[in-house]
Design a protein around this motif. Structure first.
Motif, mmCIF file in Angstrom:
data_model
loop_
_atom_site.group_PDB
_atom_site.id
_atom_site.type_symbol
_atom_site.label_atom_id
_atom_site.label_comp_id
_atom_site.label_asym_id
_atom_site.label_seq_id
_atom_site.Cartn_x
_atom_site.Cartn_y
_atom_site.Cartn_z
ATOM 1 N N ARG A 1 24.657 -21.317 -1.510
ATOM 2 C CA ARG A 1 23.788 -20.574 -0.597
ATOM 3 C C ARG A 1 24.653 -19.607 0.199
ATOM 4 N NH1 ARG A 1 20.108 -23.806 3.448
ATOM 5 N NH2 ARG A 1 19.321 -24.532 1.461
ATOM 6 N N LEU A 2 24.351 -18.322 0.042
ATOM 7 C CA LEU A 2 25.120 -17.284 0.718
ATOM 8 C C LEU A 2 24.388 -16.717 1.926
ATOM 9 C CD1 LEU A 2 26.390 -15.445 -2.487
ATOM 10 C CD2 LEU A 2 27.643 -17.086 -1.065
ATOM 11 N N THR A 3 23.065 -16.914 1.972
ATOM 12 C CA THR A 3 22.252 -16.404 3.077
ATOM 13 C C THR A 3 21.247 -17.470 3.492
ATOM 14 O OG1 THR A 3 20.438 -15.502 1.742
ATOM 15 C CG2 THR A 3 22.380 -14.088 2.051
ATOM 16 N N ASP A 4 20.528 -17.213 4.568
ATOM 17 C CA ASP A 4 19.467 -18.113 5.004
ATOM 18 C C ASP A 4 18.103 -17.683 4.482
ATOM 19 O OD1 ASP A 4 21.110 -19.844 6.389
ATOM 20 O OD2 ASP A 4 21.000 -18.685 8.249
ATOM 21 N N SER A 5 18.082 -16.788 3.512
ATOM 22 C CA SER A 5 16.811 -16.286 2.986
ATOM 23 C C SER A 5 16.073 -17.381 2.225
ATOM 24 C CB SER A 5 17.038 -15.080 2.069
ATOM 25 O OG SER A 5 17.534 -15.498 0.814
ATOM 26 N N GLU A 6 14.761 -17.244 2.192
ATOM 27 C CA GLU A 6 13.941 -18.214 1.468
ATOM 28 C C GLU A 6 14.273 -18.211 -0.024
ATOM 29 O OE1 GLU A 6 9.394 -19.631 1.768
ATOM 30 O OE2 GLU A 6 9.625 -17.555 1.086
ATOM 31 N N ASP A 7 14.752 -17.083 -0.549
ATOM 32 C CA ASP A 7 15.127 -17.008 -1.961
ATOM 33 C C ASP A 7 16.224 -17.999 -2.318
ATOM 34 O OD1 ASP A 7 13.298 -14.994 -2.398
ATOM 35 O OD2 ASP A 7 14.776 -13.383 -2.257
ATOM 36 N N GLU A 8 17.060 -18.360 -1.333
ATOM 37 C CA GLU A 8 18.163 -19.284 -1.588
ATOM 38 C C GLU A 8 17.914 -20.663 -0.961
ATOM 39 O OE1 GLU A 8 21.928 -17.530 -0.554
ATOM 40 O OE2 GLU A 8 21.648 -15.881 -1.958
ATOM 41 N N ALA A 9 16.668 -20.975 -0.656
ATOM 42 C CA ALA A 9 16.343 -22.239 0.013
ATOM 43 C C ALA A 9 16.769 -23.462 -0.782
ATOM 44 C CB ALA A 9 14.845 -22.308 0.312
ATOM 45 N N GLU A 10 16.764 -23.362 -2.102
ATOM 46 C CA GLU A 10 17.115 -24.507 -2.934
ATOM 47 C C GLU A 10 18.612 -24.605 -3.226
ATOM 48 O OE1 GLU A 10 13.237 -25.254 -5.581
ATOM 49 O OE2 GLU A 10 14.266 -23.386 -6.028
ATOM 50 N N PHE A 11 19.391 -23.642 -2.780
ATOM 51 C CA PHE A 11 20.821 -23.612 -3.062
ATOM 52 C C PHE A 11 21.582 -24.466 -2.052
ATOM 53 C CE2 PHE A 11 20.568 -19.152 -5.188
ATOM 54 C CZ PHE A 11 19.708 -19.668 -6.139
ATOM 55 N N ASP A 12 22.799 -24.843 -2.429
ATOM 56 C CA ASP A 12 23.612 -25.734 -1.595
ATOM 57 C C ASP A 12 24.505 -24.964 -0.635
ATOM 58 O OD1 ASP A 12 22.761 -28.173 -2.802
ATOM 59 O OD2 ASP A 12 24.003 -27.684 -4.536
ATOM 60 N N THR A 13 24.640 -25.503 0.557
ATOM 61 C CA THR A 13 25.550 -24.926 1.538
ATOM 62 C C THR A 13 26.975 -25.349 1.201
ATOM 63 O OG1 THR A 13 25.433 -26.838 3.012
ATOM 64 C CG2 THR A 13 23.784 -25.082 3.346
ATOM 65 N N PRO A 14 27.955 -24.611 1.686
ATOM 66 C CA PRO A 14 29.342 -25.039 1.481
ATOM 67 C C PRO A 14 29.569 -26.464 1.999
ATOM 68 C CG PRO A 14 29.306 -22.776 2.246
ATOM 69 C CD PRO A 14 27.886 -23.294 2.338
ATOM 70 N N ARG A 15 28.919 -26.822 3.097
ATOM 71 C CA ARG A 15 29.078 -28.170 3.661
ATOM 72 C C ARG A 15 28.572 -29.241 2.686
ATOM 73 N NH1 ARG A 15 26.632 -30.402 9.375
ATOM 74 N NH2 ARG A 15 27.555 -32.458 9.200
ATOM 75 N N THR A 16 27.439 -28.998 2.049
ATOM 76 C CA THR A 16 26.899 -29.950 1.076
ATOM 77 C C THR A 16 27.847 -30.107 -0.109
ATOM 78 O OG1 THR A 16 24.624 -29.449 1.700
ATOM 79 C CG2 THR A 16 24.963 -30.427 -0.481
ATOM 80 N N ILE A 17 28.352 -29.001 -0.598
ATOM 81 C CA ILE A 17 29.275 -29.043 -1.738
ATOM 82 C C ILE A 17 30.543 -29.797 -1.359
ATOM 83 C CG2 ILE A 17 30.663 -27.627 -3.301
ATOM 84 C CD1 ILE A 17 28.346 -25.457 -2.814
ATOM 85 N N GLU A 18 31.071 -29.523 -0.177
ATOM 86 C CA GLU A 18 32.274 -30.212 0.291
ATOM 87 C C GLU A 18 32.022 -31.709 0.453
ATOM 88 O OE1 GLU A 18 36.069 -31.027 1.196
ATOM 89 O OE2 GLU A 18 35.308 -29.122 0.444
ATOM 90 N N SER A 19 30.848 -32.084 0.974
ATOM 91 C CA SER A 19 30.508 -33.513 1.137
ATOM 92 C C SER A 19 30.459 -34.223 -0.208
ATOM 93 C CB SER A 19 29.166 -33.664 1.858
ATOM 94 O OG SER A 19 29.252 -33.208 3.169
ATOM 95 N N SER A 20 29.847 -33.573 -1.196
ATOM 96 C CA SER A 20 29.783 -34.170 -2.535
ATOM 97 C C SER A 20 31.180 -34.331 -3.116
ATOM 98 C CB SER A 20 28.942 -33.298 -3.464
ATOM 99 O OG SER A 20 27.618 -33.226 -3.014
#
Length: 191
Positions: A10-29
């Motif tokens: 996820r690069l933006t907060d747009s609704e188009d990227e609502a299903e994408f992962d944040t850097p924090r989520t990726i790092e947690s995984s």
């Protein structure tokens, strides 16, 4: 065992990227796998397909956690990476391409559920406002995009109490999501 973490960043907060992962989520995984001493590598979904081996080669496939990577366009975008991994012979976790293709289509999911005796709210899929037929329906109803996940296109205004407001909302949603919307009787929480 090697594990590839495939994801859409996820690069933006747009609704188009609502299903994408944040850097924090990726790092947690990644941290969770590291704690389990599992070799891993993160791959952005958009780039994973480019790393495909040449036809006829026999790569050593990693197990891929593909549950968060998806394509960017079309009704079958959530099934894209599982289908790609199937084609490449890579094992992966999560649902397969068929399940993801069916469940992204809410109207089709309702048909499959009904075929198996599972009750779901009364609903109608429409691609044009002229198709809207609500005789015998109970209000309130909810209007939602048929081919979206993660509550995309659904707000507090998606639940309507009367036919006039419903028609106006359905027209706006069809303009925004021309692939179609699902109109369903709304089931309040706890019922």
């Amino acid at each position: 065992m090697r594990i590839a973490l495939t994801h859409n960043l996820r690069l933006t907060d747009s609704e188009d990227e609502a299903e994408f992962d944040t850097p924090r989520t990726i790092e947690s995984s990644s941290t969770a796998l590291e704690a389990a001493r599992t070799p891993r590598r993160a791959y952005r979904g958009e780039r994973a397909g480019r790393a495909a081996p040449p036809p006829g080669s026999r790569p050593t496939p990693p197990i891929s956690s593909s549950t968060s990577a998806e394509g960017r366009r079309g009704r079958f975008r959530e099934a894209f990476y599982p289908a790609l991994f199937d084609e490449l012979g890579f094992p992966y976790t999560g649902s397969d391409a068929w399940v993801l293709a069916v469940t992204l289509d809410k109207a089709l999911t309702k048909l499959v559920l009904r075929e198996h005796g599972v009750v779901s709210p009364k609903g109608q899929f429409i691609e044009d406002i002229s198709e809207l037929k609500l005789d015998g329906w109970r209000f309130p109803v909810i209007v939602k995009p048929n081919f979206e996940g993660s509550s995309k296109g659904i707000t507090q205004d998606s639940v309507v109490e009367d036919r006039q407001r419903l028609r106006a909302l359905a027209e706006r949603q069809l303009a925004r999501f021309p692939a179609g919307v699902l109109v369903e009787e709304f089931i309040p929480e706890g019922t």
